[in-house]
Design a protein around this motif. Structure first.
Motif, PDB file in Angstrom:
ATOM      1  N   UNK A  61      -4.672   3.988  13.065  1.00 17.63           N
ATOM      2  CA  UNK A  61      -5.275   3.229  11.967  1.00 17.63           C
ATOM      3  C   UNK A  61      -4.448   2.017  11.572  1.00 17.63           C
ATOM      4  N   UNK A  62      -5.128   1.062  10.945  1.00 17.41           N
ATOM      5  CA  UNK A  62      -4.427  -0.021  10.270  1.00 17.41           C
ATOM      6  C   UNK A  62      -3.906   0.474   8.937  1.00 17.41           C
ATOM      7  N   UNK A  63      -2.854  -0.155   8.430  1.00 18.64           N
ATOM      8  CA  UNK A  63      -2.244   0.277   7.177  1.00 18.64           C
ATOM      9  C   UNK A  63      -1.681  -0.929   6.457  1.00 18.64           C
ATOM     10  N   UNK A  64      -2.062  -1.083   5.195  1.00 21.21           N
ATOM     11  CA  UNK A  64      -1.582  -2.183   4.361  1.00 21.21           C
ATOM     12  C   UNK A  64      -1.168  -1.618   3.016  1.00 21.21           C
ATOM     13  N   UNK A  65       0.117  -1.809   2.659  1.00 16.17           N
ATOM     14  CA  UNK A  65       0.641  -1.251   1.411  1.00 16.17           C
ATOM     15  C   UNK A  65       1.534  -2.281   0.725  1.00 16.17           C
ATOM     16  N   UNK A  66       1.602  -2.170  -0.585  1.00 17.75           N
ATOM     17  CA  UNK A  66       2.505  -3.030  -1.348  1.00 17.75           C
ATOM     18  C   UNK A  66       2.874  -2.332  -2.645  1.00 17.75           C
ATOM     19  N   UNK A  67       4.046  -2.675  -3.181  1.00 16.22           N
ATOM     20  CA  UNK A  67       4.481  -2.066  -4.434  1.00 16.22           C
ATOM     21  C   UNK A  67       4.020  -2.857  -5.647  1.00 16.22           C
ATOM     22  N   UNK A  68       3.242  -3.932  -5.441  1.00 14.69           N
ATOM     23  CA  UNK A  68       2.647  -4.669  -6.550  1.00 14.69           C
ATOM     24  C   UNK A  68       1.415  -3.941  -7.071  1.00 14.69           C
ATOM     25  N   UNK A  69       1.008  -4.206  -8.302  1.00 17.05           N
ATOM     26  CA  UNK A  69      -0.268  -3.650  -8.782  1.00 17.05           C
ATOM     27  C   UNK A  69      -1.434  -4.172  -7.958  1.00 17.05           C
ATOM     28  N   UNK A  70      -2.455  -3.343  -7.787  1.00 15.10           N
ATOM     29  CA  UNK A  70      -3.606  -3.732  -6.969  1.00 15.10           C
ATOM     30  C   UNK A  70      -4.300  -4.971  -7.527  1.00 15.10           C
ATOM     31  N   UNK A  71      -4.341  -5.120  -8.843  1.00 17.07           N
ATOM     32  CA  UNK A  71      -5.045  -6.253  -9.444  1.00 17.07           C
ATOM     33  C   UNK A  71      -4.281  -7.559  -9.278  1.00 17.07           C
TER      34      UNK A  71
END
Length: 277
Positions: A61-71
């Motif tokens: 799978x592809x995977x995209x993550x970040x520690x910022x808020x989603x908004x």
């Protein structure tokens, strides 16, 4: 506590569920309506990171993550507007264990598997070492973060998740409960998990010594159109499982019982009892 969605069925653009609905996952990151703390307070903000894992035509799978808020992340909007997937998991985080960092954001991935979790365990700072010692030695170096969720995932893989998901999760939960009871017989374990190999979608709803986290399912193509006809349409023969409905709760969303293991394959939803008391 966290919020998540899981989808499987005919390919849709990710924004169909992540950003467009009235109560989309991104909206829930600032205005959750059902995310209560153990003390009964509404935790409306889920701003400690986000992630999306999706399957298309490749094995992994592809995977995209970040520690910022989603908004706060315009890249998330652009990605969701362009990417289509037949099966995907998305998660917004409100941390109770682990720092705010990308390695602690869900979903977690291993080979062709994705895993995400809402819930917690008592005293994880004390239980982390004995639990992680039960992870298979060849898997232990793959741990990147500091959350109970990632620990649960690698324990389940160690116990055979790739071959028999339900049996592996049963063994994982029993082992975790044993370690917990040795430390605190009144301790709490709460699990609302979604995971997939890209072919089938699985969820677990289980709690011990605490009210369970919420979990709902719908395979009604009109489940997002309660109030407005121009809302996104879900293709027929598709299934959504969520921690919180993407619109006002209606008869198009069914609550999954506590102590349940759910399997979705080709739009057939099978919910079984998870553990016998």
């Amino acid at each position: 506590m966290c919020r998540w969605i899981a989808y499987t069925g005919k390919p849709v653009y990710l924004d169909t569920l992540v950003t467009k609905p009235d109560h989309s996952l991104v909206v829930q990151s600032r205005h959750s309506q059902m995310n209560y703390t153990t003390s009964g307070e509404l935790l409306s903000i889920n701003g400690d990171g986000f992630g999306i894992g999706w399957y298309d035509k490749r094995d992994t799978p592809g995977l995209f993550k970040d520690d910022l808020p989603a908004w706060h992340n315009t890249n998330l909007d652009n990605l969701c507007h362009q990417v289509q997937s037949h099966t995907f998991l998305a998660h917004i985080r409100a941390t109770t264990t682990g720092d705010i960092q990308r390695a602690n954001c869900h979903p977690f991935g291993y080979k062709n598997w994705l895993f995400q979790h809402n819930g917690h365990i008592s005293h994880f700072d004390k239980l982390r070492r004995p639990l992680q010692l039960k992870i298979a030695p060849e898997l232990f170096p793959l741990l990147q973060g500091t959350t109970d969720s990632e620990t649960f995932f690698y324990l389940a893989i160690s116990y055979g998740l790739l071959d028999n998901p339900k049996a592996a999760m049963q063994k994982m939960v029993r082992e975790v409960l044993q370690v917990l009871s040795n430390f605190d017989k009144d301790g709490v374990l709460n699990l609302s998990c979604a995971f997939s190999d890209g072919r089938k979608l699985y969820t677990l709803r289980y709690s011990y010594n605490e009210a369970p986290m919420t979990q709902f399912v719908s395979n009604d193509s009109g489940c997002l159109q309660e109030f407005a006809e121009d809302k996104p349409q879900i293709p027929a023969a598709s299934t959504i499982i969520v921690s919180e409905p993407l619109d006002n709760i209606s008869d198009k969303w069914t609550k999954i019982p506590n102590n349940s293991f759910t399997t979705v394959f080709r739009n057939e939803v099978t919910t079984e009892r998870f553990l016998d008391d």
